[in-house]
Motif scaffolding. Structure first.
Motif, PDB file in Angstrom:
ATOM      1  N   ARG A  85      -2.377 -13.946  -7.030  1.00 54.75           N
ATOM      2  CA  ARG A  85      -2.842 -12.581  -6.826  1.00 54.75           C
ATOM      3  C   ARG A  85      -2.428 -12.118  -5.435  1.00 54.75           C
ATOM      4  NH1 ARG A  85      -9.229 -12.633  -8.090  1.00 54.75           N
ATOM      5  NH2 ARG A  85      -9.078 -13.712  -6.072  1.00 54.75           N
ATOM      6  N   ARG A  86      -2.255 -10.796  -5.294  1.00 55.05           N
ATOM      7  CA  ARG A  86      -1.897 -10.213  -4.010  1.00 55.05           C
ATOM      8  C   ARG A  86      -2.958  -9.195  -3.601  1.00 55.05           C
ATOM      9  NH1 ARG A  86       1.192 -13.444  -1.735  1.00 55.05           N
ATOM     10  NH2 ARG A  86       1.667 -11.784  -0.220  1.00 55.05           N
ATOM     11  N   ARG A  87      -3.429  -9.285  -2.364  1.00 57.55           N
ATOM     12  CA  ARG A  87      -4.332  -8.272  -1.821  1.00 57.55           C
ATOM     13  C   ARG A  87      -3.469  -7.126  -1.305  1.00 57.55           C
ATOM     14  NH1 ARG A  87      -7.024 -11.323   1.077  1.00 57.55           N
ATOM     15  NH2 ARG A  87      -8.716 -11.570  -0.428  1.00 57.55           N
ATOM     16  N   GLN A  88      -3.598  -5.957  -1.934  1.00 56.11           N
ATOM     17  CA  GLN A  88      -2.660  -4.872  -1.676  1.00 56.11           C
ATOM     18  C   GLN A  88      -3.386  -3.568  -1.359  1.00 56.11           C
ATOM     19  OE1 GLN A  88      -0.426  -5.045  -5.380  1.00 56.11           O
ATOM     20  NE2 GLN A  88       1.124  -6.371  -4.458  1.00 56.11           N
ATOM     21  N   PHE A  89      -2.627  -2.646  -0.742  1.00 58.37           N
ATOM     22  CA  PHE A  89      -3.163  -1.355  -0.316  1.00 58.37           C
ATOM     23  C   PHE A  89      -1.989  -0.399  -0.259  1.00 58.37           C
ATOM     24  CE2 PHE A  89      -4.723   1.589   3.041  1.00 58.37           C
ATOM     25  CZ  PHE A  89      -6.002   1.860   2.572  1.00 58.37           C
ATOM     26  N   GLY A  90      -2.072   0.725  -0.996  1.00 56.23           N
ATOM     27  CA  GLY A  90      -0.914   1.602  -1.003  1.00 56.23           C
ATOM     28  C   GLY A  90      -1.128   2.911  -1.718  1.00 56.23           C
ATOM     29  N   VAL A  91      -0.016   3.460  -2.219  1.00 60.57           N
ATOM     30  CA  VAL A  91      -0.008   4.785  -2.840  1.00 60.57           C
ATOM     31  C   VAL A  91       0.324   4.662  -4.327  1.00 60.57           C
ATOM     32  CG1 VAL A  91       0.600   5.963  -0.702  1.00 60.57           C
ATOM     33  CG2 VAL A  91       2.423   5.161  -2.207  1.00 60.57           C
ATOM     34  N   MET A  92      -0.038   5.709  -5.068  1.00 54.67           N
ATOM     35  CA  MET A  92       0.098   5.675  -6.522  1.00 54.67           C
ATOM     36  C   MET A  92       0.414   7.079  -7.033  1.00 54.67           C
ATOM     37  SD  MET A  92      -2.795   4.270  -9.186  1.00 54.67           S
ATOM     38  CE  MET A  92      -2.479   4.073 -10.938  1.00 54.67           C
ATOM     39  N   VAL A  93       1.317   7.153  -8.003  1.00 56.25           N
ATOM     40  CA  VAL A  93       1.645   8.416  -8.666  1.00 56.25           C
ATOM     41  C   VAL A  93       1.334   8.281 -10.149  1.00 56.25           C
ATOM     42  CG1 VAL A  93       3.520   9.979  -9.350  1.00 56.25           C
ATOM     43  CG2 VAL A  93       3.430   9.102  -7.013  1.00 56.25           C
ATOM     44  N   LEU A  94       0.669   9.297 -10.697  1.00 58.60           N
ATOM     45  CA  LEU A  94       0.410   9.360 -12.134  1.00 58.60           C
ATOM     46  C   LEU A  94       0.992  10.661 -12.663  1.00 58.60           C
ATOM     47  CD1 LEU A  94      -2.533   8.287 -10.671  1.00 58.60           C
ATOM     48  CD2 LEU A  94      -2.831   7.593 -13.052  1.00 58.60           C
ATOM     49  N   SER A  95       1.523  10.632 -13.878  1.00 58.12           N
ATOM     50  CA  SER A  95       2.210  11.796 -14.424  1.00 58.12           C
ATOM     51  C   SER A  95       1.992  11.898 -15.926  1.00 58.12           C
ATOM     52  CB  SER A  95       3.711  11.696 -14.120  1.00 58.12           C
ATOM     53  OG  SER A  95       4.444  12.659 -14.847  1.00 58.12           O
ATOM     54  N   LYS A  96       1.850  13.129 -16.401  1.00 57.77           N
ATOM     55  CA  LYS A  96       1.762  13.369 -17.840  1.00 57.77           C
ATOM     56  C   LYS A  96       3.106  13.138 -18.519  1.00 57.77           C
ATOM     57  CE  LYS A  96      -2.499  14.977 -18.658  1.00 57.77           C
ATOM     58  NZ  LYS A  96      -3.389  14.497 -19.732  1.00 57.77           N
ATOM     59  N   TRP A  97       4.176  13.150 -17.716  1.00 52.81           N
ATOM     60  CA  TRP A  97       5.527  12.904 -18.223  1.00 52.81           C
ATOM     61  C   TRP A  97       6.027  11.558 -17.722  1.00 52.81           C
ATOM     62  CZ3 TRP A  97       4.116  17.497 -15.730  1.00 52.81           C
ATOM     63  CH2 TRP A  97       3.938  18.603 -16.573  1.00 52.81           C
ATOM     64  N   PRO A  98       6.959  10.929 -18.428  1.00 48.63           N
ATOM     65  CA  PRO A  98       7.457   9.614 -17.978  1.00 48.63           C
ATOM     66  C   PRO A  98       8.029   9.661 -16.567  1.00 48.63           C
ATOM     67  CG  PRO A  98       8.178  10.062 -20.225  1.00 48.63           C
ATOM     68  CD  PRO A  98       7.547  11.334 -19.724  1.00 48.63           C
ATOM     69  N   ILE A  99       7.780   8.605 -15.814  1.00 47.22           N
ATOM     70  CA  ILE A  99       8.378   8.433 -14.486  1.00 47.22           C
ATOM     71  C   ILE A  99       9.708   7.720 -14.715  1.00 47.22           C
ATOM     72  CG2 ILE A  99       8.121   7.353 -12.226  1.00 47.22           C
ATOM     73  CD1 ILE A  99       5.063   7.617 -12.620  1.00 47.22           C
ATOM     74  N   LEU A 100      10.796   8.476 -14.637  1.00 43.49           N
ATOM     75  CA  LEU A 100      12.099   7.971 -15.057  1.00 43.49           C
ATOM     76  C   LEU A 100      12.664   6.936 -14.086  1.00 43.49           C
ATOM     77  CD1 LEU A 100      13.674  11.344 -16.275  1.00 43.49           C
ATOM     78  CD2 LEU A 100      12.431   9.623 -17.602  1.00 43.49           C
ATOM     79  N   SER A 101      12.378   7.100 -12.817  1.00 41.35           N
ATOM     80  CA  SER A 101      12.828   6.121 -11.818  1.00 41.35           C
ATOM     81  C   SER A 101      11.942   6.247 -10.598  1.00 41.35           C
ATOM     82  CB  SER A 101      14.296   6.356 -11.427  1.00 41.35           C
ATOM     83  OG  SER A 101      14.437   7.574 -10.709  1.00 41.35           O
ATOM     84  N   SER A 102      11.978   5.234  -9.748  1.00 36.54           N
ATOM     85  CA  SER A 102      11.200   5.286  -8.511  1.00 36.54           C
ATOM     86  C   SER A 102      11.919   4.511  -7.421  1.00 36.54           C
ATOM     87  CB  SER A 102       9.791   4.734  -8.724  1.00 36.54           C
ATOM     88  OG  SER A 102       9.821   3.330  -8.887  1.00 36.54           O
ATOM     89  N   ARG A 103      11.621   4.885  -6.196  1.00 38.14           N
ATOM     90  CA  ARG A 103      12.075   4.157  -5.017  1.00 38.14           C
ATOM     91  C   ARG A 103      10.895   4.038  -4.062  1.00 38.14           C
ATOM     92  NH1 ARG A 103      16.606   7.815  -5.765  1.00 38.14           N
ATOM     93  NH2 ARG A 103      18.623   6.779  -5.899  1.00 38.14           N
ATOM     94  N   SER A 104      10.865   2.969  -3.291  1.00 41.99           N
ATOM     95  CA  SER A 104       9.769   2.737  -2.354  1.00 41.99           C
ATOM     96  C   SER A 104      10.302   2.614  -0.931  1.00 41.99           C
ATOM     97  CB  SER A 104       9.014   1.456  -2.722  1.00 41.99           C
ATOM     98  OG  SER A 104       8.517   1.514  -4.045  1.00 41.99           O
ATOM     99  N   LEU A 105       9.565   3.170   0.022  1.00 40.10           N
ATOM    100  CA  LEU A 105       9.953   3.104   1.429  1.00 40.10           C
ATOM    101  C   LEU A 105       8.785   2.580   2.244  1.00 40.10           C
ATOM    102  CD1 LEU A 105      11.854   3.763   3.818  1.00 40.10           C
ATOM    103  CD2 LEU A 105      10.786   6.025   3.905  1.00 40.10           C
ATOM    104  N   LEU A 106       8.996   1.461   2.930  1.00 34.59           N
ATOM    105  CA  LEU A 106       8.034   0.954   3.892  1.00 34.59           C
ATOM    106  C   LEU A 106       8.287   1.661   5.215  1.00 34.59           C
ATOM    107  CD1 LEU A 106       5.761  -1.161   4.228  1.00 34.59           C
ATOM    108  CD2 LEU A 106       7.510  -2.740   5.068  1.00 34.59           C
ATOM    109  N   LEU A 107       7.307   2.401   5.692  1.00 32.94           N
ATOM    110  CA  LEU A 107       7.484   3.218   6.888  1.00 32.94           C
ATOM    111  C   LEU A 107       7.405   2.363   8.155  1.00 32.94           C
ATOM    112  CD1 LEU A 107       5.303   6.251   5.782  1.00 32.94           C
ATOM    113  CD2 LEU A 107       7.804   6.156   5.883  1.00 32.94           C
TER     114      LEU A 107
END
Length: 308
Positions: A85-107
């Motif tokens: 298991r991983r203890r995590q903390f972050g952001v989340m996107v939810l959509s009524k339409w499919p999420i076709l692709s995603s990219r993540s950026l560590l600031l």
């Protein structure tokens, strides 16, 4: 189309009880949802998997989670089997339409002193509705210092420019002058036999920015305002949806100190939805849900008419 951004503080409400159902009941009318401070396997939230639980409470949405903070939370059974298991903390996107692709950026993160410092990030999602395609960013900037936030804004702008240049997450197969490479590319089938992912012109940047609209960070993100026309004069730049909405609520403040004596001791507007200039005429309404009590932040809502 309705869009909302909400820093949920892992569901810790003003009554100091963690209640994710209260969060999801507040935002379930939205078409696109951007959440910040969502976590997995922390004692303070009863070691729950919050992205999974939020997905179960909102079963008609597609979702993507990006934990900028990722720590070990594994256990070992008596026979030596690891429960990974991983203890995590972050952001989340939810959509009524499919999420076709995603990219993540560590600031970028700068070492802090006297202040808790944690990594934060940005999540890009490509979404296509029946009317158009969008690039949705969910972002959480640092609360530690102006210096750190400016570095993070710079990193985001560089990422945004890179994404615009690269286009799709997977570049379409193009025959080259090397027959063996063309054959290999065909065999690999990076497109997976599916339609190419669109390259959206429209962008929504939502999140908790931890800066006010008179800050250096705000100006760096939106550019210097023109004396006559304000922000968003240049094509492709960002504008503050609150400033261009045809109708907006009286109260724009999105964060209340909890407890009330937390610095600076007064409410602030630090949660925003910035949109590309060309999308600005589509913004019908912007408002803050001042009755929401599931966090120390309030949800910031936007309604758009995509036919404008």
């Amino acid at each position: 189309m309705k869009v909302v951004t909400y820093n949920i503080r892992f569901g810790l409400g003003l009554d100091h009880k963690v209640d994710l159902r209260r969060i999801t009941d507040t935002i379930r009318d939205a078409d696109i949802i951007a959440l910040q401070e969502v976590e997995r396997f922390w004692h303070r939230s009863k070691m729950t998997d919050q992205p999974k639980l939020i997905g179960e409470l909102l079963p008609s949405y597609y979702w993507k989670y990006f934990p900028a903070l990722d720590l070990n939370a594994s256990t070992i059974h008596r026979k030596g089997k690891v429960n990974n298991r991983r203890r995590q903390f972050g952001v989340m996107v939810l959509s009524k339409w499919p999420i076709l692709s995603s990219r993540s950026l560590l600031l970028p993160q700068i070492p802090t002193f006297f202040v808790t410092g944690i990594p934060t990030g940005a999540l890009e999602c490509v979404i296509t509705t029946k009317d158009t395609s969008f690039r949705i960013y969910c972002i959480h900037l640092s609360s530690a210092s102006v210096t750190e936030r400016l570095a993070q804004v710079e990193a985001f702008l560089n990422m945004h420019e890179m994404i615009k240049r690269c286009g799709q997450a997977v570049t379409p197969d193009i025959p080259c002058n090397n027959p063996s490479e063309t054959k290999n590319s065909t065999l690999m089938d990076w497109g997976n036999g599916e339609k190419p992912i669109p390259v959206p012109d429209h962008t929504l940047l939502l999140g908790d920015f931890n800066f006010t609209d008179n800050s250096t960070e705000y100006v760096r993100l939106l550019g210097e305002p023109d004396p006559a026309y304000g922000y968003g004069v240049n094509q492709g730049s960002f504008v503050d949806s609150w400033l261009v909405a045809k109708q907006s609520s009286k109260d724009s403040l999105t964060w209340w100190p909890d407890p009330p004596d937390r610095q600076p001791g007064r409410p602030l507007r630090i949660d925003y939805c910035f949109v590309n200039t060309e999308l600005a005429p589509s913004i019908l309404r912007a408002w803050v849900d001042v009755d929401a009590d599931g966090s120390d932040h309030r949800p910031y809502w936007l309604e758009l008419d995509l036919n404008k």
